[in-house]
Design a protein around this motif. Structure first.
Motif, PDB file in Angstrom:
ATOM      1  N   TRP A  67       0.830  -1.210   0.000  1.00 13.98           N
ATOM      2  CA  TRP A  67       0.000   0.000   0.000  1.00 13.98           C
ATOM      3  C   TRP A  67       0.863   1.258   0.000  1.00 13.98           C
ATOM      4  O   TRP A  67       0.590   2.213  -0.737  1.00 13.98           O
ATOM      5  CB  TRP A  67      -0.920  -0.004   1.216  1.00 13.98           C
ATOM      6  CG  TRP A  67      -1.821   1.195   1.276  1.00 13.98           C
ATOM      7  CD1 TRP A  67      -2.904   1.451   0.485  1.00 13.98           C
ATOM      8  CD2 TRP A  67      -1.707   2.311   2.170  1.00 13.98           C
ATOM      9  NE1 TRP A  67      -3.481   2.651   0.827  1.00 13.98           N
ATOM     10  CE2 TRP A  67      -2.760   3.199   1.862  1.00 13.98           C
ATOM     11  CE3 TRP A  67      -0.817   2.629   3.189  1.00 13.98           C
ATOM     12  CZ2 TRP A  67      -2.937   4.397   2.553  1.00 13.98           C
ATOM     13  CZ3 TRP A  67      -1.002   3.804   3.874  1.00 13.98           C
ATOM     14  CH2 TRP A  67      -2.049   4.682   3.559  1.00 13.98           C
ATOM     15  N   CYS A  68       1.909   1.281   0.806  1.00 12.55           N
ATOM     16  CA  CYS A  68       2.807   2.447   0.861  1.00 12.55           C
ATOM     17  C   CYS A  68       3.523   2.656  -0.465  1.00 12.55           C
ATOM     18  O   CYS A  68       3.671   3.799  -0.945  1.00 12.55           O
ATOM     19  CB  CYS A  68       3.826   2.278   1.987  1.00 12.55           C
ATOM     20  SG  CYS A  68       3.123   2.429   3.633  1.00 12.55           S
ATOM     21  N   PHE A  70       2.480   1.772  -3.410  1.00  7.19           N
ATOM     22  CA  PHE A  70       1.530   2.239  -4.426  1.00  7.19           C
ATOM     23  C   PHE A  70       0.989   3.638  -4.103  1.00  7.19           C
ATOM     24  O   PHE A  70       0.962   4.529  -4.966  1.00  7.19           O
ATOM     25  CB  PHE A  70       0.365   1.241  -4.528  1.00  7.19           C
ATOM     26  CG  PHE A  70      -0.705   1.665  -5.476  1.00  7.19           C
ATOM     27  CD1 PHE A  70      -0.533   1.515  -6.847  1.00  7.19           C
ATOM     28  CD2 PHE A  70      -1.894   2.233  -5.014  1.00  7.19           C
ATOM     29  CE1 PHE A  70      -1.521   1.920  -7.735  1.00  7.19           C
ATOM     30  CE2 PHE A  70      -2.881   2.633  -5.890  1.00  7.19           C
ATOM     31  CZ  PHE A  70      -2.692   2.482  -7.260  1.00  7.19           C
ATOM     32  N   ARG A  71       0.586   3.854  -2.870  1.00  3.48           N
ATOM     33  CA  ARG A  71      -0.066   5.120  -2.503  1.00  3.48           C
ATOM     34  C   ARG A  71       0.901   6.300  -2.468  1.00  3.48           C
ATOM     35  O   ARG A  71       0.542   7.413  -2.858  1.00  3.48           O
ATOM     36  CB  ARG A  71      -0.720   4.942  -1.114  1.00  3.48           C
ATOM     37  CG  ARG A  71      -1.306   6.211  -0.524  1.00  3.48           C
ATOM     38  CD  ARG A  71      -2.470   6.743  -1.356  1.00  3.48           C
ATOM     39  NE  ARG A  71      -3.008   7.960  -0.786  1.00  3.48           N
ATOM     40  CZ  ARG A  71      -2.499   9.183  -0.927  1.00  3.48           C
ATOM     41  NH1 ARG A  71      -1.394   9.353  -1.666  1.00  3.48           N
ATOM     42  NH2 ARG A  71      -3.066  10.225  -0.369  1.00  3.48           N
ATOM     43  N   PHE A  72       2.122   6.052  -2.037  1.00  2.00           N
ATOM     44  CA  PHE A  72       3.046   7.162  -1.854  1.00  2.00           C
ATOM     45  C   PHE A  72       4.188   7.170  -2.859  1.00  2.00           C
ATOM     46  O   PHE A  72       5.250   7.724  -2.599  1.00  2.00           O
ATOM     47  CB  PHE A  72       3.601   7.139  -0.419  1.00  2.00           C
ATOM     48  CG  PHE A  72       2.553   7.304   0.641  1.00  2.00           C
ATOM     49  CD1 PHE A  72       1.944   8.520   0.849  1.00  2.00           C
ATOM     50  CD2 PHE A  72       2.142   6.210   1.410  1.00  2.00           C
ATOM     51  CE1 PHE A  72       0.953   8.668   1.815  1.00  2.00           C
ATOM     52  CE2 PHE A  72       1.154   6.346   2.373  1.00  2.00           C
ATOM     53  CZ  PHE A  72       0.553   7.581   2.580  1.00  2.00           C
ATOM     54  N   ARG A  73       3.962   6.578  -4.011  1.00  2.00           N
ATOM     55  CA  ARG A  73       4.963   6.656  -5.069  1.00  2.00           C
ATOM     56  C   ARG A  73       5.065   8.107  -5.563  1.00  2.00           C
ATOM     57  O   ARG A  73       4.134   8.910  -5.393  1.00  2.00           O
ATOM     58  CB  ARG A  73       4.612   5.705  -6.198  1.00  2.00           C
ATOM     59  CG  ARG A  73       3.369   6.068  -6.985  1.00  2.00           C
ATOM     60  CD  ARG A  73       2.980   4.925  -7.921  1.00  2.00           C
ATOM     61  NE  ARG A  73       1.913   5.311  -8.840  1.00  2.00           N
ATOM     62  CZ  ARG A  73       0.628   5.324  -8.522  1.00  2.00           C
ATOM     63  NH1 ARG A  73       0.237   4.976  -7.296  1.00  2.00           N
ATOM     64  NH2 ARG A  73      -0.282   5.676  -9.443  1.00  2.00           N
ATOM     65  N   ALA A  76       2.245   9.634  -7.786  1.00  2.00           N
ATOM     66  CA  ALA A  76       0.937   9.858  -7.171  1.00  2.00           C
ATOM     67  C   ALA A  76       1.014  10.802  -5.975  1.00  2.00           C
ATOM     68  O   ALA A  76      -0.011  11.320  -5.524  1.00  2.00           O
ATOM     69  CB  ALA A  76       0.339   8.521  -6.720  1.00  2.00           C
ATOM     70  N   ASN A  77       2.206  11.033  -5.478  1.00  2.00           N
ATOM     71  CA  ASN A  77       2.365  11.868  -4.280  1.00  2.00           C
ATOM     72  C   ASN A  77       3.616  12.748  -4.451  1.00  2.00           C
ATOM     73  O   ASN A  77       4.618  12.555  -3.763  1.00  2.00           O
ATOM     74  CB  ASN A  77       2.488  10.962  -3.043  1.00  2.00           C
ATOM     75  CG  ASN A  77       2.380  11.736  -1.753  1.00  2.00           C
ATOM     76  OD1 ASN A  77       1.434  12.477  -1.539  1.00  2.00           O
ATOM     77  ND2 ASN A  77       3.358  11.565  -0.880  1.00  2.00           N
ATOM     78  N   SER A  81       4.567  14.057   2.622  1.00  2.00           N
ATOM     79  CA  SER A  81       4.092  14.570   3.908  1.00  2.00           C
ATOM     80  C   SER A  81       5.262  14.879   4.839  1.00  2.00           C
ATOM     81  O   SER A  81       6.286  14.202   4.804  1.00  2.00           O
ATOM     82  CB  SER A  81       3.175  13.546   4.572  1.00  2.00           C
ATOM     83  OG  SER A  81       2.874  13.939   5.889  1.00  2.00           O
TER      84      SER A  81
END
Length: 291
Positions: A67-68, A70-73, A76-77, A81
């Motif tokens: 998930w990390c 994929f979500r924070f690539r 996409a990011n 943060s």
């Protein structure tokens, strides 16, 4: 239908008579060898118990990583943060592992305590001395001591020893002289070595103890089922480390007493007589099933 059932019973007993009760590694085996003691039953239970924790934790960690990734690539990011603290997460990843460790520690300590605490005073004491590359055994009996050397059985010696059945006497595990013990009897094993560090390991009994020169380590077992069980030296001890098997044959109290008395004068003859008696008993069981 009765004939079919009788055939199945006959087949099962025939397998028993040809070494099905020989606890040894099996092809494609992924679990432990069949247990021969209550301690090994506990070890097998604890291994299955820990899997209920290991499996979901592994899946959770893999899921979080995926998930990390994929979500924070970066695509996409693009703006990462700057969060440096989260109280909820801190509490969860502190309290969660502590709870899991408690669930693992309590049965682990219980098992460890049982492994070092015989249920009763041992009725038999055997000293096992590791030597490059074989084992010396001494039955610690003041009135009738018995000692012998146990060497790996060579292929050319099978016929002479009456051990041609490789299902019961497997290659690289069978020995010329097995340790013979009575079932349902607590046996103390004093483990040491004469040259380098070895290790006395019997998987089906749940024991594994280092054999160290100049030092005596102690372990114990209580065989619950008759049969022959195999182990090996489990500490790298030189070029023939892989050819240093351990074999323990568990028999009835009467058979042990008869063997022990005969072995005082003729160990080879006592071994042959014991093997013949066991084969005769198995033959009678098969004949009874056939009837």
């Amino acid at each position: 239908m009765k004939k079919f059932a009788a055939s199945l019973a006959l087949l099962a007993l025939s397998l028993c008579a040809t070494g099905a009760f020989a606890a040894q590694p099996e092809p494609w085996q992924v679990r432990f060898q069949s247990a021969g003691t209550a301690i090994m039953d506990e070890v097998a239970w604890f291994e299955a118990y820990t899997l209920w924790f290991i499996t979901p934790i592994t899946l959770l960690v893999m899921g979080l990583l995926a998930w990390c990734i994929f979500r924070f690539r970066a695509s996409a990011n693009p703006t990462p943060s700057r969060t440096s603290h989260n109280t909820v997460i801190e509490v969860l990843w502190t309290v969660g592992p502590v709870i899991v460790l408690l669930f693992l520690a309590i049965p682990s300590f219980q098992l460890l305590t049982n492994q070092y605490t015989p249920p009763e005073e041992p009725a038999l004491t055997i000293k096992a001395t590791g030597v490059q590359w074989y084992w010396d055994y001494e039955y610690q009996d003041e009135e009738n001591p018995l000692s012998f050397t146990s060497l790996m059985l060579q292929e050319d010696d099978r016929a002479a020893a009456g051990k041609e059945d490789t299902s019961e006497y497997p290659r690289l595990l069978a020995v010329d002289n097995e340790v013979v013990v009575p079932v349902d009897t607590t046996v103390r094993v004093l483990v040491t070595a004469s040259d380098v560090i070895h290790a006395f390991a019997m998987p089906s009994y749940g024991i594994k103890t280092d054999a160290i020169p100049g030092r005596i380590n102690e372990t114990w077992f209580k065989a619950e089922r008759e049969g022959i069980y195999y182990g090996q030296c489990s500490e790298l001890c030189g070029k023939d480390h892989a050819y240093m098997p351990i074999a323990i044959r568990a028999v009835s109290q009467d058979q042990f007493q008869t063997w022990y008395a005969a072995a005082q004068d003729d160990l080879e003859g006592a071994n042959r007589a014991l093997m013949a008696e066991l084969e005769s008993d198995d033959g009678e069981k098969v004949a009874s099933a056939a009837e």
